[in-house]
Design a protein around this motif. Sequence first.
Motif, PDB file in Angstrom:
ATOM      1  N   TRP A 280      62.490 -10.273  29.431  1.00 44.06           N
ATOM      2  CA  TRP A 280      61.824 -10.166  30.629  1.00 44.06           C
ATOM      3  C   TRP A 280      62.402 -11.053  31.990  1.00 44.06           C
ATOM      4  O   TRP A 280      62.105 -10.715  33.160  1.00 44.06           O
ATOM      5  CB  TRP A 280      60.360 -10.808  30.358  1.00 44.06           C
ATOM      6  N   CYS A 281      63.340 -11.627  31.574  1.00 49.56           N
ATOM      7  CA  CYS A 281      64.256 -12.294  32.495  1.00 49.56           C
ATOM      8  C   CYS A 281      65.336 -11.470  33.220  1.00 49.56           C
ATOM      9  O   CYS A 281      66.042 -12.231  34.057  1.00 49.56           O
ATOM     10  CB  CYS A 281      64.846 -13.689  32.017  1.00 49.56           C
ATOM     11  N   THR A 282      65.771 -10.186  32.527  1.00 48.30           N
ATOM     12  CA  THR A 282      66.752  -9.712  33.089  1.00 48.30           C
ATOM     13  C   THR A 282      66.268  -9.087  34.330  1.00 48.30           C
ATOM     14  O   THR A 282      65.092  -9.004  34.603  1.00 48.30           O
ATOM     15  CB  THR A 282      67.207  -8.515  32.229  1.00 48.30           C
ATOM     16  N   GLN A 283      67.430  -8.809  35.386  1.00 49.76           N
ATOM     17  CA  GLN A 283      67.137  -8.124  36.528  1.00 49.76           C
ATOM     18  C   GLN A 283      66.546  -6.920  36.562  1.00 49.76           C
ATOM     19  O   GLN A 283      65.589  -6.341  37.249  1.00 49.76           O
ATOM     20  CB  GLN A 283      68.285  -7.818  37.264  1.00 49.76           C
ATOM     21  N   GLU A 284      66.881  -5.954  35.199  1.00 47.63           N
ATOM     22  CA  GLU A 284      66.359  -4.963  34.951  1.00 47.63           C
ATOM     23  C   GLU A 284      64.951  -4.683  34.683  1.00 47.63           C
ATOM     24  O   GLU A 284      63.890  -4.256  35.272  1.00 47.63           O
ATOM     25  CB  GLU A 284      67.184  -4.040  33.980  1.00 47.63           C
TER      26      GLU A 284
END
Length: 502
Positions: free
Chosen positions: A264-268
């Motif tokens: 959930w921390c990814t930019q995507e």
Amino acid sequence: MGYREQWLETEGAAFPGKTYTEVVLEPAFNEAKTNLLGPMMAINKAHLIMLEKQQLVSTDEAKQIAKAIRSIDPEALRQASYTGQFEDLFFQVEHQMLEHAGDIAGNLHLARSRNDMGISIYRMVLREKLIVTLTSALKLNEQLLLFAKDHTDTLMIGYTHTQQAQPTTLSHYFMAVVDSLNRDIRRMMASFTNCNRSSMGAAALTTSGFAISREQMMELLAFDELIDNSYDAIGGADYLGEVATAVQLAAINLGRVVQDMLLWCTQEFGALKVAAPYVQISSIMPQKRNPVSFEHMRALLSSCVGNTNTVLSMIHNTPFGDIVDTEDDMQPYAWRSLDIMDKMYRLFAAVIGTMEVNKEVLRERTKGSFATVTELADTLVRTDGLSFRKAHHIVSDVVKLSLAQGLAANEITLFIVNESAQCHIGRDSSLSEETLREALDPVHFVEIRSLPGGPSPKEINRMIDIRMNQHHAHVHWLGQAQSKIEQALQHLDQVILEWSGS
């Protein structure tokens, strides 16, 4: 010179051998002086008080031995190095007391063995570490409940098989985490109950012919129960296995959540932003905000599982009795697993308590997602009297037609629904534009799922209130357990202090 003589020249001809010292005795001594000395001295104090009450030593003798106990300098022992003069810490402490009080100090070992004493020491260490870990688990539990309270209306997509499934809320997800954590807490509380039982008085394995009181020892050392069978008292190791299993499940459960947090921390994904104290930058890429706190948690939780596996493996296929496999070599793995869980609970609470949630991204993603179409099928069942399977086929084709036209879920038209309905039931559906829009609204989807355990804000708030009450009950239980131990140890110190005249 033969090889045997060469070995003896290198290793020494008397106990302890050089390599045995290096590999076994010295590491055990270092662990003992750090972790076992406190409980060992508490048992010495309790045993002396019990012997005096049972009139197995006179009051004068008890006072002499109390002075010998008071002569021990714990800090000096903790700084000491293993010399090989004594087999282990127990004999070094006993020697110092004999030096101070003379032969009378030898009566302190009346009707006890290193067997029952050792098991009680291990149980006392474990219960203390369980209290520390449970304290941190409960602090995390409270933080998660506060976080869930803040996000009862934070829409998000729920996933099954890593694919978009249905709309839910961030609070609904984290309340599931709370319930998982609560099961871990209850398992650790249960393992504490089975751990906090006294082996004292079992002696080597058959108790003693002296009229000691096992019950007094249990009370003096703040154990909740007596291990009734003296053979079980020195041979049973399942208290360790239970602690290890409870901690292992706790590490696995938290690790699964950490894995989601990293995604959930990814930019995507774009849902979470970890606060500055818990991210690191790249040495070459200026744009990077690496959520390494979660990465470290994942790795350390896996190491915790490894430590608990070691505990269970070392118990496996050992004889049912007093055996070193469950003692000095193995105990540190149990301690380390609890220490790691304590730290991971504290770190996870800090990161969750400070991170930001991109509510708008989650909401817009949910609105455009086909995760809402389960409710469209349900609505067709209500409005047109169709079987759910027939409604499911209609909506499945609606999704295919919409995707082919490049439409998002909230752009589905009544024309597309009726086109599919004509193919499956030979007529238009009974839906109105208003009913269709409502069926595809993720807010409506969440609000009407108000059955017990559902994501509706009203139901989530009900669960939060109940879980908060359970939390307070657990905090109270832990406070009582901790207070009982502290008061017992203070009582031991007070009696010994009075007897020693210090």
